[in-house]
Write a protein that holds these residues in place. Structure first.
Motif, PDB file in Angstrom:
ATOM      1  N   UNK A  23      -9.588  37.475   5.402  1.00  0.00           N
ATOM      2  CA  UNK A  23      -8.723  36.956   4.331  1.00  0.00           C
ATOM      3  C   UNK A  23      -8.782  35.440   4.354  1.00  0.00           C
ATOM      4  N   UNK A  24      -9.204  34.834   3.248  1.00  0.00           N
ATOM      5  CA  UNK A  24      -9.329  33.381   3.156  1.00  0.00           C
ATOM      6  C   UNK A  24      -8.046  32.752   2.639  1.00  0.00           C
ATOM      7  N   UNK A  25      -7.865  31.495   2.958  1.00  0.00           N
ATOM      8  CA  UNK A  25      -6.795  30.675   2.392  1.00  0.00           C
ATOM      9  C   UNK A  25      -7.478  29.538   1.632  1.00  0.00           C
ATOM     10  N   UNK A  26      -7.365  29.574   0.309  1.00  0.00           N
ATOM     11  CA  UNK A  26      -8.064  28.630  -0.556  1.00  0.00           C
ATOM     12  C   UNK A  26      -7.027  27.973  -1.467  1.00  0.00           C
ATOM     13  N   UNK A  27      -6.652  26.745  -1.159  1.00  0.00           N
ATOM     14  CA  UNK A  27      -5.528  26.114  -1.851  1.00  0.00           C
ATOM     15  C   UNK A  27      -5.909  24.764  -2.429  1.00  0.00           C
ATOM     16  N   UNK A  28      -5.305  24.449  -3.566  1.00  0.00           N
ATOM     17  CA  UNK A  28      -5.547  23.184  -4.240  1.00  0.00           C
ATOM     18  C   UNK A  28      -4.330  22.274  -4.171  1.00  0.00           C
ATOM     19  N   UNK A  29      -4.584  21.000  -4.020  1.00  0.00           N
ATOM     20  CA  UNK A  29      -3.518  19.996  -4.027  1.00  0.00           C
ATOM     21  C   UNK A  29      -4.146  18.644  -4.329  1.00  0.00           C
ATOM     22  N   UNK A  30      -3.377  17.760  -4.941  1.00  0.00           N
ATOM     23  CA  UNK A  30      -3.918  16.426  -5.189  1.00  0.00           C
ATOM     24  C   UNK A  30      -3.316  15.389  -4.257  1.00  0.00           C
ATOM     25  N   UNK A  31      -2.127  15.665  -3.712  1.00  0.00           N
ATOM     26  CA  UNK A  31      -1.455  14.702  -2.833  1.00  0.00           C
ATOM     27  C   UNK A  31      -1.125  15.264  -1.463  1.00  0.00           C
ATOM     28  N   UNK A  32      -1.183  16.596  -1.310  1.00  0.00           N
ATOM     29  CA  UNK A  32      -0.819  17.234  -0.040  1.00  0.00           C
ATOM     30  C   UNK A  32       0.538  16.697   0.427  1.00  0.00           C
ATOM     31  N   UNK A  33       0.634  16.277   1.670  1.00  0.00           N
ATOM     32  CA  UNK A  33       1.913  15.830   2.241  1.00  0.00           C
ATOM     33  C   UNK A  33       2.015  14.313   2.276  1.00  0.00           C
ATOM     34  N   UNK A  34       1.458  13.640   1.273  1.00  0.00           N
ATOM     35  CA  UNK A  34       1.450  12.181   1.278  1.00  0.00           C
ATOM     36  C   UNK A  34       2.864  11.598   1.249  1.00  0.00           C
ATOM     37  N   UNK A  35       3.825  12.371   0.734  1.00  0.00           N
ATOM     38  CA  UNK A  35       5.207  11.890   0.745  1.00  0.00           C
ATOM     39  C   UNK A  35       5.704  11.618   2.152  1.00  0.00           C
ATOM     40  N   UNK A  36       5.311  12.478   3.101  1.00  0.00           N
ATOM     41  CA  UNK A  36       5.702  12.262   4.496  1.00  0.00           C
ATOM     42  C   UNK A  36       5.019  11.031   5.067  1.00  0.00           C
ATOM     43  N   UNK A  37       3.779  10.793   4.673  1.00  0.00           N
ATOM     44  CA  UNK A  37       3.066   9.606   5.138  1.00  0.00           C
ATOM     45  C   UNK A  37       3.701   8.343   4.558  1.00  0.00           C
ATOM     46  N   UNK A  38       4.090   8.395   3.287  1.00  0.00           N
ATOM     47  CA  UNK A  38       4.805   7.263   2.683  1.00  0.00           C
ATOM     48  C   UNK A  38       6.070   6.940   3.488  1.00  0.00           C
ATOM     49  N   UNK A  39       6.834   7.980   3.807  1.00  0.00           N
ATOM     50  CA  UNK A  39       8.073   7.775   4.565  1.00  0.00           C
ATOM     51  C   UNK A  39       7.770   7.159   5.931  1.00  0.00           C
ATOM     52  N   UNK A  40       6.710   7.641   6.575  1.00  0.00           N
ATOM     53  CA  UNK A  40       6.348   7.099   7.874  1.00  0.00           C
ATOM     54  C   UNK A  40       6.039   5.614   7.817  1.00  0.00           C
ATOM     55  N   UNK A  41       5.307   5.184   6.806  1.00  0.00           N
ATOM     56  CA  UNK A  41       4.982   3.759   6.671  1.00  0.00           C
ATOM     57  C   UNK A  41       6.215   2.926   6.340  1.00  0.00           C
ATOM     58  N   UNK A  42       7.170   3.509   5.644  1.00  0.00           N
ATOM     59  CA  UNK A  42       8.403   2.764   5.369  1.00  0.00           C
ATOM     60  C   UNK A  42       9.200   2.526   6.643  1.00  0.00           C
ATOM     61  N   UNK A  43       9.046   3.451   7.599  1.00  0.00           N
ATOM     62  CA  UNK A  43       9.870   3.384   8.815  1.00  0.00           C
ATOM     63  C   UNK A  43       9.029   3.116  10.060  1.00  0.00           C
ATOM     64  N   UNK A  44       7.959   2.362   9.919  1.00  0.00           N
ATOM     65  CA  UNK A  44       7.110   2.081  11.071  1.00  0.00           C
ATOM     66  C   UNK A  44       7.927   1.524  12.243  1.00  0.00           C
ATOM     67  N   UNK A  45       7.629   2.017  13.422  1.00  0.00           N
ATOM     68  CA  UNK A  45       8.310   1.591  14.645  1.00  0.00           C
ATOM     69  C   UNK A  45       7.340   0.741  15.462  1.00  0.00           C
TER      70      UNK A  45
END
Length: 396
Positions: A98-120
């Protein structure tokens, strides 16, 4: 091509959670767009936001995958008996088939944005120091891990055609004997990169989008998640069918379609030929219809010159907004609902039709038996896909 069965499908968008919520909204011509309340500095526009994503964390055993995109995916996976259908498919064929074949244009980029806003001190904050998140493959990896699936795991990121093209990937893998079934679909969630990025291209409308309206002035961005299980028709009774698909890339411009719609027409003709049907056989087309000037101009002309007046066509982005990488699967689900219920969705938002539109356009909701339907998904760079669906009786 030999048809494939769609054993199960589901969707979540601004219209609600699950297939019935979408069917009810489409029947009532009730849209889900609302004034933008997303991000730290909301743009003056309208969006298609899914309520409750922030309050729906993943189960404890999946915490390392937790982010807005995967939360929305998880919400959709828990609807319409879909999770149980995935588990049954794994048991029937084996996890490695059984394959998992998924489309996305941004994936989890929102989490990466948040990480850069809160760099430690220049580092990702501890709560977001999870490498599985900060990758375009986060969504597919998450779904495969959640259901313990061991077959091919593929992310398709071709902008707005992403979660339509995964159906084509599934057909090829099944035909080649690599797999017996596939979980296909996609998810894209709202994030600043998308909202401000499209705004910088002057493509975002300050009001609800109006696909194919002569006065349209841009898109409304939405978020959505949707999934389907695709497999051979043997042993699957009364399921809707994938009977064809078409793909093309005109590479005319980074963000503008070919002025004559050549790439879109190639994808459309490819889908018709693969399905073994003629334009007159098509009862309904779910159009890409973003409400941008160029897309609607090209697509309206393509439909008007290709299909008879008896074919009905509409864009449903006036209901949901443009859900980007999730648009293909969301609109495939809407197309399957239109076939199930014998109801052509309205082209919500348009009050003054573009003169390029032909008699095929369904400006208002219509009752009509739909045996064969198409769903168009056209992405940036001219990356185009068209899916052809039919009732189970078509296989006979």
């Amino acid at each position: 091509m030999p048809p494939l069965a769609i054993r199960a499908y589901t969707a979540t968008s601004a219209l609600g959670r699950g297939l019935q919520a979408h069917a009810d909204a489409l029947a009532a011509s009730r849209g889900g767009l609302a004034p933008n309340d997303f991000s730290f500095a909301p743009l003056a526009c309208w969006i298609g936001r899914v309520a409750g994503v922030e309050d729906a964390p993943l189960p404890p055993e999946l915490t390392e995958w937790d982010c807005r995109n995967n939360r929305l995916a998880w919400m959709a996976l828990q609807q319409d008996g879909f999770a149980d259908a995935v588990r049954a498919t794994r048991e029937r064929y084996g996890a490695h088939r059984v394959a998992v074949l998924l489309g996305t244009s941004t994936a989890s980029i929102g989490a990466t944005e948040e990480g850069y806003r809160r760099l430690d001190n220049g580092n990702m904050p501890a709560d977001l120091h999870r490498p599985v998140l900060h990758t375009p493959h986060s969504l597919a990896g998450f779904v495969a891990a959640a259901f313990e699936l061991e077959g091919p795991c593929l992310t398709v990121a071709t902008a707005c055609s992403s979660s339509a093209k995964v159906f084509a990937n599934a057909e090829r893998m099944i035909r080649l004997g690599l797999i017996d079934a596939a979980v296909v679909g996609g998810t894209d969630t709202l994030c600043d990169s998308v909202l401000f990025g499209f705004n910088s291209l002057e493509l975002v409308s300050p009001e609800p989008c109006r696909p194919f309206d002569a006065r349209r002035n841009g898109i409304s961005i939405g978020e959505a998640a949707g999934f389907a299980i695709v497999e051979r028709i043997a042993g699957v009774a009364d399921a809707p069918l994938l009977i064809g698909y078409g793909e093309a890339s005109d590479a005319h411009h980074m963000s503008t379609p070919h002025p004559e719609g050549l790439g879109a027409e190639l994808a459309l003709r490819d889908a018709l030929e693969r399905a073994g049907i003629e334009p007159a056989d098509v009862d309904y087309i779910n159009l890409h219809g973003t409400a941008s000037q160029k897309n609607d101009e090209v697509e309206a002309a393509l439909v008007a010159r290709t299909f008879p007046a008896s074919t009905r066509a509409s864009s449903t982005k006036g209901f949901t907004g443009h859900t980007l990488g999730a648009a293909g699967i969301l609109e495939a689900a809407i197309t399957l609902l239109a076939m199930r219920d014998g109801r052509v969705p309205a082209n919500l938002g348009a009050t003054q039709p573009d003169p390029l539109c032909g008699p095929q356009m369904a400006w208002h909701e219509e009752s009509k038996p739909i045996r064969i339907a198409l769903s168009n998904s056209f992405g940036f760079g001219g990356n185009n896909a068209c899916l052809a669906f039919a009732h189970a009786e078509h296989a006979a």
